[in-house]
Design a protein around this motif. Structure first.
Motif, PDB file in Angstrom:
ATOM      1  N   LEU A 238      -8.592  11.046  10.189  1.00  0.00           N
ATOM      2  CA  LEU A 238      -8.054  12.424   9.777  1.00  0.00           C
ATOM      3  C   LEU A 238      -7.870  12.566   8.431  1.00  0.00           C
TER       4      LEU A 238
ATOM      5  N   ASN B 130      -1.156  10.576  11.663  1.00  0.00           N
ATOM      6  CA  ASN B 130      -0.727  11.810  10.509  1.00  0.00           C
ATOM      7  C   ASN B 130      -1.260  13.102  10.786  1.00  0.00           C
ATOM      8  N   ALA B 131      -1.234  13.243  12.072  1.00  0.00           N
ATOM      9  CA  ALA B 131      -1.688  14.573  12.679  1.00  0.00           C
ATOM     10  C   ALA B 131      -0.615  15.534  12.933  1.00  0.00           C
ATOM     11  N   LYS B 132      -0.891  16.862  13.256  1.00  0.00           N
ATOM     12  CA  LYS B 132       0.115  17.797  13.728  1.00  0.00           C
ATOM     13  C   LYS B 132       0.107  17.822  15.135  1.00  0.00           C
TER      14      LYS B 132
ATOM     15  N   ALA C 145       0.763  11.989  17.716  1.00  0.00           N
ATOM     16  CA  ALA C 145       0.460  12.848  16.322  1.00  0.00           C
ATOM     17  C   ALA C 145       1.193  12.150  15.020  1.00  0.00           C
TER      18      ALA C 145
ATOM     19  N   ASN D 292      -5.131  18.321  13.516  1.00  0.00           N
ATOM     20  CA  ASN D 292      -4.329  19.249  12.795  1.00  0.00           C
ATOM     21  C   ASN D 292      -4.728  20.754  12.694  1.00  0.00           C
ATOM     22  N   ASN D 293      -5.770  21.061  13.365  1.00  0.00           N
ATOM     23  CA  ASN D 293      -6.443  22.390  13.405  1.00  0.00           C
ATOM     24  C   ASN D 293      -5.577  23.322  14.620  1.00  0.00           C
ATOM     25  N   ASP D 294      -4.875  24.101  14.156  1.00  0.00           N
ATOM     26  CA  ASP D 294      -4.150  24.762  15.302  1.00  0.00           C
ATOM     27  C   ASP D 294      -5.188  25.528  16.253  1.00  0.00           C
TER      28      ASP D 294
END
Ligand SMILES: *Cc1c(COP(=O)(O)O)cnc(C)c1O
Length: 379
Positions: A182, A64-66, A60, A211-213
């Motif tokens: 991203l 640069n990702a969640k 992640a 990134n999208n929950d």
């Protein structure tokens, strides 16, 4: 934190038990519970494993990702993305695609009622003609294999957002050192971590970053429900590989440039496919979305002779003739007889895979040794 620090520290904590600087290899399938449900966040290793978790945090961080998810191979990661879809849904994909991805799409998922369109995306406007209410996903690979075409991720992301379609980018060839899809508007990044992220040709693994929950929740569900996870040993190896990604990539790029420039000047060479050349058709896009041009390139020889090209790859000594790419060691490949052998000659020639095409994964050995090796094999 900047990228060169994230590769080493991103998402990492020292191990809580003894302060181990590297996450221990938690070679365990299960975890003791004090009372039913009384656990420390880990119940069963298909669902969670602390070593895999440390790696997923690193995945992640570098994109640069969640969220990061690790899978047993790159194809297992792609398989999980397509399982977000339902029968009747449609996917628009680049036509110059990794062969295994094409096989998964057409031989596995088409029979479950998912429709794939394979198109050229040099011009993002081409995509709109294929979008309808059933379109759910755009699949992009850039740079492509083995022709090193470049697709403008931002331009494709604009089309995807306009029509509310997901955009996934296979970032295996570039790595996040060179481009971070991203940040350019993609929804999901996929890697064959077997290649540059692992970097040492000793493990097969896949990764997804996003990134999208809501989509992350669905992908975690699929990861656990389908079970194509990677083991703790392999997680440890790839986590270690990532710690040197930035220094390896810097050298891959330097050596790639030196080899491309050497080949360009060689009298026996017809074409060199490398996005760093100003006359590469997508050079400007490459310059704007990539930090450098990477260690992958392909070339053809004058006369376009099948046998002569086989001789060249046989004569190379430092470049090992092998499938795969992205390791510290240099590899060569002859697509017409290896990766693209199952595609009819007329078909493969349409995308540029002619008889004399040779693909190089330029490693991080000494530049002079690599060039001398090519010199003797061509001579
Ligand atoms: C190797 C590769 C894959 C497949 O990954 P595996 O780890 O071999 O399953 C997908 N895409 C690209 C661009 C690759 O090079």
């Amino acid at each position: 934190m900047k990228f060169n620090t994230k590769t080493i520290h991103g998402g990492q904590k020292h191990d809580p038990a003894y302060g181990a600087v590297m996450p221990p290899i938690y070679q365990t399938s299960t975890y003791a519970q004090s009372t039913p449900g009384g656990h420390k966040g880990f119940e069963y290793s298909r669902t969670h494993n602390p070593t895999r978790k440390a790696l997923e945090n690193a995945f992640a961080s570098i994109e640069n990702a969640k969220y990061g998810l690790a899978f047993g191979s790159g194809l297992a990661a792609i398989d999980a993305v397509i399982k977000l879809l339902s029968p009747g849904d449609e996917v628009i994909s680049t036509n110059d695609l990794y062969g295994g991805t094409y096989r998964l799409f057409t031989k596995v998922f088409e029979k479950f009622g998912i429709k794939f369109h394979f198109i050229g995306m040099d011009n993002a406007a081409n995509i709109e003609a294929y979008i309808n209410e059933k379109t759910k996903l755009i699949w992009v690979e850039t740079p492509t294999n083995p022709m090193l075409n470049i697709i403008d991720i931002k331009a494709v992301a604009n089309v995807a957002q306009k029509h509310d379609v997901l955009l996934a980018v296979d970032n295996t060839f570039a790595t996040p050192y060179l481009q971070q899809p991203l940040d350019l508007g993609a929804d999901i990044v996929m890697h064959s971590a077997t290649k540059y992220l692992g970097g040492h040709s000793d493990v097969v693994m896949g990764a997804l970053m996003l990134n999208n929950d809501d989509i992350a929740k669905k992908l975690h569900f699929i990861q656990n429900a389908s079970g194509a996870i990677c083991g703790p040993q392999d997680s440890f190896l790839v986590l270690r590989g990532i710690k040197t990604l930035h220094v390896r990539m810097q050298r891959h790029c330097e050596n790639g440039k030196a080899v491309a420039e050497f080949l360009m000047k060689h009298p026996k060479i017809e074409n060199v496919y490398w996005p760093g050349f100003e006359n590469h058709p997508n050079h400007e896009v490459a310059r704007s979305q990539m930090k450098d041009f990477g260690g992958m390139l392909s070339f053809t020889t004058k006369g376009n002779d099948y046998e002569a090209s086989i001789k060249i790859v046989e004569k190379l000594k430092i470049f090992t003739l092998a499938e795969s790419l992205g390791g510290v060691e240099s590899l060569s490949g002859h697509p017409a007889s290896m990766t693209h052998a199952s595609i009819p000659k007329e078909e493969r020639e349409k995308i540029g895979v002619v008889d004399s095409l040779i693909r190089l994964s330029v490693g991080i050995e000494d530049e002079d040794d690599l060039i001398n090796d090519l010199k003797q094999a061509l001579g």
